[in-house]
Scaffold this motif. Structure first.
Motif, PDB file in Angstrom:
ATOM      1  N   ASP A  29       1.985   2.293  -3.513  1.00  0.00           N
ATOM      2  CA  ASP A  29       1.002   2.928  -4.376  1.00  0.00           C
ATOM      3  C   ASP A  29      -0.225   3.342  -3.584  1.00  0.00           C
ATOM      4  O   ASP A  29      -1.132   2.552  -3.340  1.00  0.00           O
ATOM      5  CB  ASP A  29       0.615   1.985  -5.521  1.00  0.00           C
ATOM      6  CG  ASP A  29      -0.084   2.763  -6.624  1.00  0.00           C
ATOM      7  OD1 ASP A  29      -0.524   3.899  -6.343  1.00  0.00           O
ATOM      8  OD2 ASP A  29      -0.175   2.241  -7.737  1.00  0.00           O
ATOM      9  N   LEU A  30      -0.194   4.589  -3.172  1.00  0.00           N
ATOM     10  CA  LEU A  30      -1.278   5.102  -2.345  1.00  0.00           C
ATOM     11  C   LEU A  30      -2.622   5.043  -3.053  1.00  0.00           C
ATOM     12  O   LEU A  30      -3.653   4.814  -2.436  1.00  0.00           O
ATOM     13  CB  LEU A  30      -0.986   6.563  -1.988  1.00  0.00           C
ATOM     14  CG  LEU A  30       0.022   6.818  -0.876  1.00  0.00           C
ATOM     15  CD1 LEU A  30       0.275   8.306  -0.768  1.00  0.00           C
ATOM     16  CD2 LEU A  30      -0.522   6.293   0.436  1.00  0.00           C
ATOM     17  N   LEU A  31      -2.589   5.243  -4.384  1.00  0.00           N
ATOM     18  CA  LEU A  31      -3.855   5.358  -5.108  1.00  0.00           C
ATOM     19  C   LEU A  31      -4.601   4.034  -5.129  1.00  0.00           C
ATOM     20  O   LEU A  31      -5.823   3.997  -5.142  1.00  0.00           O
ATOM     21  CB  LEU A  31      -3.609   5.840  -6.537  1.00  0.00           C
ATOM     22  CG  LEU A  31      -3.077   7.271  -6.620  1.00  0.00           C
ATOM     23  CD1 LEU A  31      -2.592   7.573  -8.019  1.00  0.00           C
ATOM     24  CD2 LEU A  31      -4.128   8.267  -6.198  1.00  0.00           C
ATOM     25  N   LEU A  47      -4.859   2.091  -2.792  1.00  0.00           N
ATOM     26  CA  LEU A  47      -5.495   1.968  -1.489  1.00  0.00           C
ATOM     27  C   LEU A  47      -7.006   2.189  -1.578  1.00  0.00           C
ATOM     28  O   LEU A  47      -7.777   1.602  -0.829  1.00  0.00           O
ATOM     29  CB  LEU A  47      -4.897   3.054  -0.598  1.00  0.00           C
ATOM     30  CG  LEU A  47      -4.704   2.783   0.858  1.00  0.00           C
ATOM     31  CD1 LEU A  47      -3.740   1.648   1.050  1.00  0.00           C
ATOM     32  CD2 LEU A  47      -4.141   4.033   1.526  1.00  0.00           C
ATOM     33  N   GLN A  68       0.830  -1.206   0.000  1.00  0.00           N
ATOM     34  CA  GLN A  68       0.000   0.000   0.000  1.00  0.00           C
ATOM     35  C   GLN A  68       0.863   1.254   0.000  1.00  0.00           C
ATOM     36  O   GLN A  68       0.543   2.239  -0.636  1.00  0.00           O
ATOM     37  CB  GLN A  68      -0.904   0.007   1.227  1.00  0.00           C
ATOM     38  CG  GLN A  68      -2.079  -0.943   1.102  1.00  0.00           C
ATOM     39  CD  GLN A  68      -2.753  -1.170   2.433  1.00  0.00           C
ATOM     40  OE1 GLN A  68      -2.320  -0.660   3.448  1.00  0.00           O
ATOM     41  NE2 GLN A  68      -3.816  -1.941   2.415  1.00  0.00           N
ATOM     42  N   ASP A  69       1.952   1.188   0.731  1.00  0.00           N
ATOM     43  CA  ASP A  69       2.818   2.362   0.815  1.00  0.00           C
ATOM     44  C   ASP A  69       3.397   2.733  -0.547  1.00  0.00           C
ATOM     45  O   ASP A  69       3.620   3.884  -0.841  1.00  0.00           O
ATOM     46  CB  ASP A  69       3.943   2.111   1.808  1.00  0.00           C
ATOM     47  CG  ASP A  69       3.427   2.119   3.232  1.00  0.00           C
ATOM     48  OD1 ASP A  69       4.114   1.613   4.104  1.00  0.00           O
ATOM     49  OD2 ASP A  69       2.306   2.624   3.438  1.00  0.00           O
TER      50      ASP A  69
END
Lengths: 293, 184
Positions: free
Chosen positions: A23-25, A27, A20-21
């Protein structure tokens, strides 16, 4: 065993959180696909002479100046037809997303015309997609020349003709759009008994994009019940759409002098096979009358 | 069994901690303008996605190019068809880090000026971009504001010669996003 499962659990968690860290999007999850209308099938609301499957946007006025010159094969003395010109001046208005109207006047027969075009089906992709657009166009024309024989009883209705059209079109790709348009033209007064009061025709038009701002267009009608004795022919036009900022220039060759449905379907006498073609151009200039919020 | 319980407790704890670190919106605003002596082109977008990871100091934006709204319908058509080619390249994305993240106290209300550095991808091109902005932390929400410039030529967005005096190569971008805590 318990320890192992615990370890795996933590490991998995660690994995997922570190992913997740990166690629925030992601999330937020993937966006649901949305229904998306397919637009800009043609650069203008006309293919060349016919109505296209596109409409001008609401709040927009389109000033259209159309020219057709004389036959190209007249040679240099007539400057390849440029010495003779007929024209139509028109104003179109976009009323809603799916409706436009327009009026015009042609020098040929001092004819006025007006139309309304409405889109019933809008081509779309994604959920609720539709493979094609379907529009209806209807209009009438008014011949305003003086009566040929003022001594006899003349009816105002004799000046009028009407046309109706269904336009089925599809933008196949960024570069290719094609449409078919079954059409009927009704004339209240026809020149001879051999002329059908109701002329049926099927139109075919298309555009092929050559670059972002230039496309090749063609526009053709096949008439189903023409008067075979008066030498009229099916109209065919081919040319380029060139877009320059606020203008669209349509430069083309055609055998049709007329610039409304009645004329080009019932009074086209020039023959491509004999080289009786004319150069013509349409200029379309858009004005945004109503600013969008 | 006890260990498993404590383990899952730990898991839940980390999860919930994670959740407080991240803020997001799907209704952010981005507008841009291109000013020349002859023409002023402006457009607005009201459904920008933005995510901030306050712990890692990361920030990301995503935007659907078709969502830009112009005053003139023709400008919108030209924007989508001729300039950004939104059918071919539907999305623009920015991914970057907040360089001075350590200076920001996300649990305390206040205005913080931030410096962000990252990669902006648009029209099939990716470029390193830096921007200054502000983060306003208020009652568990974050307002992200930034104004910066980009050059269309960096993204291979061509301006035809005929309109070169109407369309500027420098585009001014104004970002305003109000983020809420992301609950997983």
């Amino acid at each position: 065993m318990k320890k192992l499962s615990q370890f795996f659990f933590l490991f998995f968690l660690f994995l997922s959180s570190s992913a997740q860290d990166n690629d925030l999007l992601k999330l937020l999850g993937n966006d649901k696909p949305k229904k998306e209308y397919v637009d800009y099938a043609f650069k203008s609301s006309r293919v060349i002479m016919s109505h296209s499957m596109e409409l001008i946007r609401p709040g927009v006025m389109d000033l259209r100046i159309l020219h057709r010159f004389g036959n190209v094969n007249q040679g240099g003395y007539q400057f390849f037809g440029l010495d003779q010109a007929t024209m139509r001046l028109g104003l179109d208005f976009g009323l809603t997303k799916n409706m436009m109207i327009g009026v015009g006047r042609s020098t040929n027969k001092k004819e006025f015309d007006g139309f309304i075009k409405y889109r019933l089906i809008h081509q779309a992709k994604g959920p609720g997609s539709l493979p094609f657009s379907l529009l209806m166009a209807g209009g009438s024309t008014l011949n305003s020349t003086k009566w040929a024989d003022p001594s006899r009883k003349n009816f105002f209705s004799s000046r009028l003709a009407y046309y109706g059209q269904v336009i089925i079109g599809r933008k196949f790709s960024e570069g290719v759009s094609l449409q078919l348009s079954p059409t009927i033209v009704h004339r209240n007064l026809v020149p001879t008994l051999q002329d059908p009061a109701d002329m049926l025709a099927i139109g075919a038009g298309g555009r092929f994009k050559l670059s972002k701002r230039v496309s090749l267009n063609f526009d053709y009608y096949y008439r189903l019940n023409p008067n075979k004795t008066d030498g009229t022919l099916n109209p065919f036009s081919i040319g380029f759409d060139i877009e320059t900022g606020g203008h669209v220039f349509q430069l083309h060759f055609t055998n049709a002098i007329g610039m409304n449905e009645r004329v080009f379907l019932t009074e086209t006498t020039n023959d491509w096979a004999k080289g009786d073609i004319q150069f013509g151009f349409n200029i379309s200039r858009s004005f945004q009358l109503k600013k969008r919020k | 069994m006890k260990k498993l319980l404590s383990g899952s407790l730990l898991v839940i704890l980390t999860l919930s901690l994670n959740a407080q670190d991240k803020y997001f919106t799907k209704t952010g605003n981005i507008s841009f303008n291109s000013k020349t002596a002859l023409e002023n082109i402006e457009a607005r977008h009201k459904s920008v996605t933005c995510v901030v990871d306050t712990k890692a100091g990361n920030i990301a934006f995503a935007i659907l190019m078709k969502g830009f709204e112009f005053e003139k319908a023709l400008m919108q058509e030209h924007f989508n068809e001729n300039y950004v080619e939104s059918n071919k390249f539907p999305k623009a994305e920015f991914k970057g880090e907040i360089l001075n993240n350590a200076e920001i106290n996300y649990s305390k209300n206040g205005n913080y000026s931030v410096k962000v550095k990252g990669k902006l991808a648009m029209h099939g091109e990716t470029n390193d971009t830096e921007a200054m902005g502000t983060m306003i932390v208020k009652d568990g929400k974050i307002q992200v504001n930034s104004i910066f410039n980009i050059l269309l030529s960096d993204y291979k967005i061509e301006i035809p010669k005929v309109v070169s005096d109407k369309v500027s190569n420098t585009v001014n971008i104004d970002v305003r996003c109000s983020l809420e805590p992301l609950k997983i």
